[in-house]
Scaffold this motif. Structure first.
Motif, PDB file in Angstrom:
ATOM      1  N   MET A   1      22.425  51.371  38.480  1.00  0.00           N
ATOM      2  CA  MET A   1      23.871  51.166  38.577  1.00  0.00           C
ATOM      3  C   MET A   1      24.325  50.108  37.558  1.00  0.00           C
ATOM      4  SD  MET A   1      25.963  50.047  41.976  1.00  0.00           S
ATOM      5  CE  MET A   1      27.676  49.619  41.875  1.00  0.00           C
ATOM      6  N   ASP A   2      25.388  50.436  36.811  1.00  0.00           N
ATOM      7  CA  ASP A   2      25.886  49.510  35.795  1.00  0.00           C
ATOM      8  C   ASP A   2      26.706  48.392  36.440  1.00  0.00           C
ATOM      9  OD1 ASP A   2      24.820  50.990  33.703  1.00  0.00           O
ATOM     10  OD2 ASP A   2      26.527  52.351  33.672  1.00  0.00           O
ATOM     11  N   LEU A   3      26.493  47.176  35.955  1.00  0.00           N
ATOM     12  CA  LEU A   3      27.301  46.043  36.404  1.00  0.00           C
ATOM     13  C   LEU A   3      28.209  45.620  35.254  1.00  0.00           C
ATOM     14  CD1 LEU A   3      24.596  43.958  38.274  1.00  0.00           C
ATOM     15  CD2 LEU A   3      26.499  45.167  39.308  1.00  0.00           C
ATOM     16  N   PHE A   4      29.487  45.391  35.578  1.00  0.00           N
ATOM     17  CA  PHE A   4      30.467  45.022  34.555  1.00  0.00           C
ATOM     18  C   PHE A   4      31.002  43.631  34.838  1.00  0.00           C
ATOM     19  CE2 PHE A   4      30.435  49.622  34.937  1.00  0.00           C
ATOM     20  CZ  PHE A   4      30.416  50.050  33.614  1.00  0.00           C
ATOM     21  N   ARG A   5      31.304  42.888  33.783  1.00  0.00           N
ATOM     22  CA  ARG A   5      31.869  41.549  33.990  1.00  0.00           C
ATOM     23  C   ARG A   5      33.365  41.605  34.270  1.00  0.00           C
ATOM     24  NH1 ARG A   5      34.684  40.003  29.490  1.00  0.00           N
ATOM     25  NH2 ARG A   5      33.980  40.784  27.463  1.00  0.00           N
ATOM     26  N   HIS A   7      36.733  44.391  35.393  1.00  0.00           N
ATOM     27  CA  HIS A   7      37.284  45.701  35.744  1.00  0.00           C
ATOM     28  C   HIS A   7      38.771  45.692  35.387  1.00  0.00           C
ATOM     29  CE1 HIS A   7      33.603  46.019  38.088  1.00  0.00           C
ATOM     30  NE2 HIS A   7      33.843  47.316  38.229  1.00  0.00           N
ATOM     31  N   LYS A  39      29.970  48.488  27.711  1.00  0.00           N
ATOM     32  CA  LYS A  39      28.984  48.192  28.758  1.00  0.00           C
ATOM     33  C   LYS A  39      29.371  46.953  29.573  1.00  0.00           C
ATOM     34  CE  LYS A  39      24.821  50.453  27.128  1.00  0.00           C
ATOM     35  NZ  LYS A  39      24.915  50.868  25.727  1.00  0.00           N
ATOM     36  N   GLU A  40      30.432  46.264  29.147  1.00  0.00           N
ATOM     37  CA  GLU A  40      30.828  45.026  29.824  1.00  0.00           C
ATOM     38  C   GLU A  40      32.112  45.172  30.645  1.00  0.00           C
ATOM     39  OE1 GLU A  40      30.682  41.380  27.525  1.00  0.00           O
ATOM     40  OE2 GLU A  40      29.617  42.445  25.947  1.00  0.00           O
ATOM     41  N   LYS A  42      34.872  47.840  32.593  1.00  0.00           N
ATOM     42  CA  LYS A  42      35.072  49.178  33.163  1.00  0.00           C
ATOM     43  C   LYS A  42      36.567  49.420  33.396  1.00  0.00           C
ATOM     44  CE  LYS A  42      33.857  51.985  37.242  1.00  0.00           C
ATOM     45  NZ  LYS A  42      33.231  53.162  36.648  1.00  0.00           N
TER      46      LYS A  42
END
Length: 341
Positions: A1-5, A7, A39-40, A42
């Motif tokens: 699962m991707d984690l984003f800094r 949203h 990648k950072e 979303k």
């Protein structure tokens, strides 16, 4: 699962969509690629935030920065300054969120801070076209609880105890209506949702369907279990194309996950749902006219009694509630009758 800094929530309700919010999202996607931020950060396409006058609205979390009246040409600055360098673009913020010594997050603005949302709790928070986002906010837990831990009678008792009344305007006690339908004799029963909303300027049902369609599916399945129905119809105005599209996506996703269809949660309860489009006749907001229209007849009211609970769709016992009435049901099941009352 991707984690984003970060949203970035962009309103894609009807109001903001008509003011180019989809082009704003496209521009955001371009900017994320350009700054190598995919990648950072979303992007989340949400339903209506409620403060339509301020649209198009863009909210950036974790700060809760509330950008209002955004134009496509503003996105480069937001991407470069806020998303890349971490500096909030204050002149694009909703005016009331700017104070001398701090920036107020969206939930601290006076329009929102005293609200306790129930029917609209997920609108503007989740992507209505992604079932996993609904599930992450306790989605379908109420349906699981009902099917695995409660009898139909217990479900009806909770709805009666909550004091919930019909939100379509009639104000009839919802639990009583469910009880009448449950007690009616019939080899087939139906659950229906009135999403016709023909009143001038009305927008509430549309906001729920566009921003949180899964709440309708979950509530109608709960209602089906409570009254003994295995088939449901959502009657929506054809003039609500975004609502219709998102509701159909939600129905398809729920079927794929086994939350609609045969043997839900491994029980012997089965329930299916279908959309019926109305042609925009105001009279079809009246329950018996709506039933005629679902059956393919001219939308004209029938004399009552018999009421739909005894003789509704194709003369079978039918439970008919409004969108907003249903939207309260999962929370009542999870938090209890006393909490809602």
């Amino acid at each position: 699962m991707d984690l984003f800094r970060s949203h970035v929530l962009v309103c894609a309700g009807t109001g903001c969509t008509s003011s180019d919010s989809l082009k704003i999202m496209e521009k955001l996607e371009e900017q994320l690629k350009e700054h190598d931020l995919e990648k950072e950060v979303k992007i989340v396409k949400t339903g209506c935030f409620g403060l339509c006058e301020a649209g198009p609205i863009v909210i950036v979390y974790p700060e809760g920065a509330f950008y209002s009246h955004i134009k496509v040409e503003d996105i480069e600055r937001i991407a470069e300054e806020h998303l890349l360098k971490g500096r909030i673009v204050t002149d694009l913020l909703y005016k009331e969120s700017i104070e001398e010594d701090k920036i107020k997050a969206i939930d601290e603005v006076s329009f929102y801070k005293k609200q306790q949302r129930v029917a609209l709790r997920n609108c503007g928070l989740i992507n209505p076209e992604v079932i996993e986002e609904y599930i992450a906010f306790d989605g379908y837990q109420a349906l699981g609880k009902v099917l695995l831990e409660m009898t139909p009678e217990e479900v009806i008792d909770v709805i009666k105890g909550s004091g919930l009344r019909g939100r379509g305007g009639g104000g009839f006690p919802t639990g009583l209506k469910w009880e009448f339908t449950a007690k009616a004799q019939g080899d087939q029963k139906y659950v229906a949702c009135n999403a016709d909303e023909g009143d001038p300027g009305a927008f509430m049902d549309r906001s729920v369907l566009e921003g949180d369609p899964h709440v309708m599916i979950e509530a109608m399945a709960i209602a089906g279990y409570a009254v003994g129905a295995n088939k449901g119809y959502v009657y929506v105005r054809a003039e609500y194309p975004i609502a219709v599209k998102r509701l159909q996506i939600a129905i398809d996703q729920a079927k794929e996950k086994g939350l609609l269809g045969e043997n839900i949660f491994g029980t012997d309860f089965s329930f299916d749902l279908e959309i019926r489009l109305g042609a925009g006749a105001f009279v079809c907001g009246e329950e018996t006219a709506l039933i005629n229209s679902i059956e393919g007849k001219r939308g004209m009211p029938r004399p009552r009694p018999p009421f739909p609970a005894h003789k509704g769709i194709w003369d079978k016992p039918t439970l008919l509630n409004n969108v907003e009435t249903y939207a309260n049901i999962p929370q009542i099941i999870l938090k209890g009758a006393e909490w809602f009352a």
